[in-house]
Write a protein that holds these residues in place. Sequence first.
Motif, PDB file in Angstrom:
ATOM      1  N   GLY A   1     -22.935 -27.061   8.020  1.00  8.69           N
ATOM      2  CA  GLY A   1     -21.797 -26.278   7.554  1.00  8.69           C
ATOM      3  C   GLY A   1     -20.843 -25.936   8.679  1.00  8.69           C
ATOM      4  O   GLY A   1     -21.100 -26.163   9.859  1.00  8.69           O
ATOM      5  N   LEU A   2     -19.702 -25.370   8.283  1.00  4.61           N
ATOM      6  CA  LEU A   2     -18.664 -25.028   9.236  1.00  4.61           C
ATOM      7  C   LEU A   2     -19.042 -23.832  10.097  1.00  4.61           C
ATOM      8  O   LEU A   2     -19.721 -22.907   9.642  1.00  4.61           O
ATOM      9  CB  LEU A   2     -17.374 -24.695   8.493  1.00  4.61           C
ATOM     10  CG  LEU A   2     -16.617 -25.842   7.837  1.00  4.61           C
ATOM     11  CD1 LEU A   2     -15.463 -25.294   7.006  1.00  4.61           C
ATOM     12  CD2 LEU A   2     -16.103 -26.802   8.885  1.00  4.61           C
ATOM     13  N   ASP A   3     -18.590 -23.850  11.324  1.00  7.56           N
ATOM     14  CA  ASP A   3     -18.695 -22.688  12.188  1.00  7.56           C
ATOM     15  C   ASP A   3     -17.889 -21.561  11.535  1.00  7.56           C
ATOM     16  O   ASP A   3     -16.686 -21.695  11.334  1.00  7.56           O
ATOM     17  CB  ASP A   3     -18.120 -23.031  13.564  1.00  7.56           C
ATOM     18  CG  ASP A   3     -18.170 -21.878  14.549  1.00  7.56           C
ATOM     19  OD1 ASP A   3     -18.424 -20.723  14.138  1.00  7.56           O
ATOM     20  OD2 ASP A   3     -17.931 -22.130  15.733  1.00  7.56           O
TER      21      ASP A   3
ATOM     22  N   ASP B   1     -16.778 -18.857  12.670  1.00  6.97           N
ATOM     23  CA  ASP B   1     -15.682 -18.401  13.519  1.00  6.97           C
ATOM     24  C   ASP B   1     -14.474 -19.322  13.387  1.00  6.97           C
ATOM     25  O   ASP B   1     -13.324 -18.870  13.467  1.00  6.97           O
ATOM     26  CB  ASP B   1     -16.131 -18.341  14.981  1.00  6.97           C
ATOM     27  CG  ASP B   1     -17.017 -17.136  15.258  1.00  6.97           C
ATOM     28  OD1 ASP B   1     -16.718 -16.053  14.723  1.00  6.97           O
ATOM     29  OD2 ASP B   1     -17.997 -17.279  15.998  1.00  6.97           O
ATOM     30  N   SER B   2     -14.722 -20.598  13.183  1.00  7.61           N
ATOM     31  CA  SER B   2     -13.627 -21.536  12.974  1.00  7.61           C
ATOM     32  C   SER B   2     -12.866 -21.191  11.702  1.00  7.61           C
ATOM     33  O   SER B   2     -11.626 -21.208  11.680  1.00  7.61           O
ATOM     34  CB  SER B   2     -14.164 -22.970  12.891  1.00  7.61           C
ATOM     35  OG  SER B   2     -13.156 -23.880  12.540  1.00  7.61           O
ATOM     36  N   VAL B   3     -13.588 -20.873  10.646  1.00  5.50           N
ATOM     37  CA  VAL B   3     -12.959 -20.528   9.368  1.00  5.50           C
ATOM     38  C   VAL B   3     -12.163 -19.234   9.502  1.00  5.50           C
ATOM     39  O   VAL B   3     -11.010 -19.143   9.042  1.00  5.50           O
ATOM     40  CB  VAL B   3     -14.015 -20.410   8.266  1.00  5.50           C
ATOM     41  CG1 VAL B   3     -13.383 -19.935   6.961  1.00  5.50           C
ATOM     42  CG2 VAL B   3     -14.720 -21.740   8.059  1.00  5.50           C
ATOM     43  N   ARG B   4     -12.759 -18.228  10.130  1.00  6.76           N
ATOM     44  CA  ARG B   4     -12.073 -16.939  10.277  1.00  6.76           C
ATOM     45  C   ARG B   4     -10.778 -17.104  11.077  1.00  6.76           C
ATOM     46  O   ARG B   4      -9.733 -16.566  10.700  1.00  6.76           O
ATOM     47  CB  ARG B   4     -12.987 -15.914  10.967  1.00  6.76           C
ATOM     48  CG  ARG B   4     -13.950 -15.222  10.030  1.00  6.76           C
ATOM     49  CD  ARG B   4     -14.634 -14.050  10.708  1.00  6.76           C
ATOM     50  NE  ARG B   4     -15.612 -14.522  11.679  1.00  6.76           N
ATOM     51  CZ  ARG B   4     -16.909 -14.747  11.388  1.00  6.76           C
ATOM     52  NH1 ARG B   4     -17.352 -14.547  10.152  1.00  6.76           N
ATOM     53  NH2 ARG B   4     -17.743 -15.172  12.313  1.00  6.76           N
ATOM     54  N   PHE B   5     -10.849 -17.851  12.182  1.00  8.85           N
ATOM     55  CA  PHE B   5      -9.654 -18.001  12.997  1.00  8.85           C
ATOM     56  C   PHE B   5      -8.605 -18.843  12.276  1.00  8.85           C
ATOM     57  O   PHE B   5      -7.414 -18.535  12.318  1.00  8.85           O
ATOM     58  CB  PHE B   5      -9.987 -18.621  14.357  1.00  8.85           C
ATOM     59  CG  PHE B   5      -8.782 -18.694  15.258  1.00  8.85           C
ATOM     60  CD1 PHE B   5      -8.273 -17.548  15.852  1.00  8.85           C
ATOM     61  CD2 PHE B   5      -8.145 -19.908  15.498  1.00  8.85           C
ATOM     62  CE1 PHE B   5      -7.148 -17.601  16.665  1.00  8.85           C
ATOM     63  CE2 PHE B   5      -7.027 -19.973  16.307  1.00  8.85           C
ATOM     64  CZ  PHE B   5      -6.520 -18.820  16.901  1.00  8.85           C
TER      65      PHE B   5
END
Length: 275
Positions: free
Chosen positions: A188-190, A192-196
């Motif tokens: 799955g995606l990091d 933190d990447s999604v939040r940023f």
Amino acid sequence: MSAPTLPTLFIPHGAGPCFFMDWDPADTWHRMADWLRAVPRHVGPRPQAVVVVSAHWEAPAFTVNGQADPPLLYDYGGFPPHTYELTYPVAGAPAVAARVRALLEAAGLETAEESRRGLDHGVFIPFRLIHPDADVPIVQLSLRRGLDPAEHLAAGRALAPLRREGVLIVGSGMSYHNMRRFRFDCAGLDPDSVRFDDWLTAAVTGPATARETALAHWDDAPSARAAHPREEHLLPLHVAAGAAGDDPGRRVFTDEVLASRQSAYLFGTDALAAE
């Protein structure tokens, strides 16, 4: 009849020569490559030249590659031998380079000219897809050491007149660039990447004044330093955003690759939006 005002762009340039080598899974970079090939349709009018700010060149002052026939700089390591033989025989544009310096200096920004350095992979790798015939001249502009976000927004504002002169301004980086967290698994995606990415997209698509304020203080964003331990891959976006002036920004591409979300942004007219 006046020339149309070109948009500005922030593009993801991938990982090294990623679009020109084998990966597992084989389609790891296919979506990004396909989108880069479609960039001319987003831009609309064919530019007379392109000014590219790449994450891979930092200099004491904003430095312009003024060569008429710039070589290539294979500034990556550990990739297959054939990737060091890639060619991209694009011309430079010395007159545009001089114009870039004049605009930056008129805004009080220190500049210099480079006459030996090649175009790095943040330039020639994506542009082998964007303009595969190498028929649109390219001028590369460096980041300025110190990586002050406000200063790179100011550089973009200074360069805005180029948009009315047939010159496309492109920031080449990655919207997420934490190499220690890139993964090849399917976990799955990091997050933190999604939040940023959510924050960055909201910032880019907001009103111009709020956009500049947000980008000037990008490291206050959720997961900012997790997404960018060092900001050199983000600041090309600031130049593109600064050059946009009051024009709106929108996300025109997003992908999930190596457990990260990667996005591209366009400011100003999007030819595809009118279709």
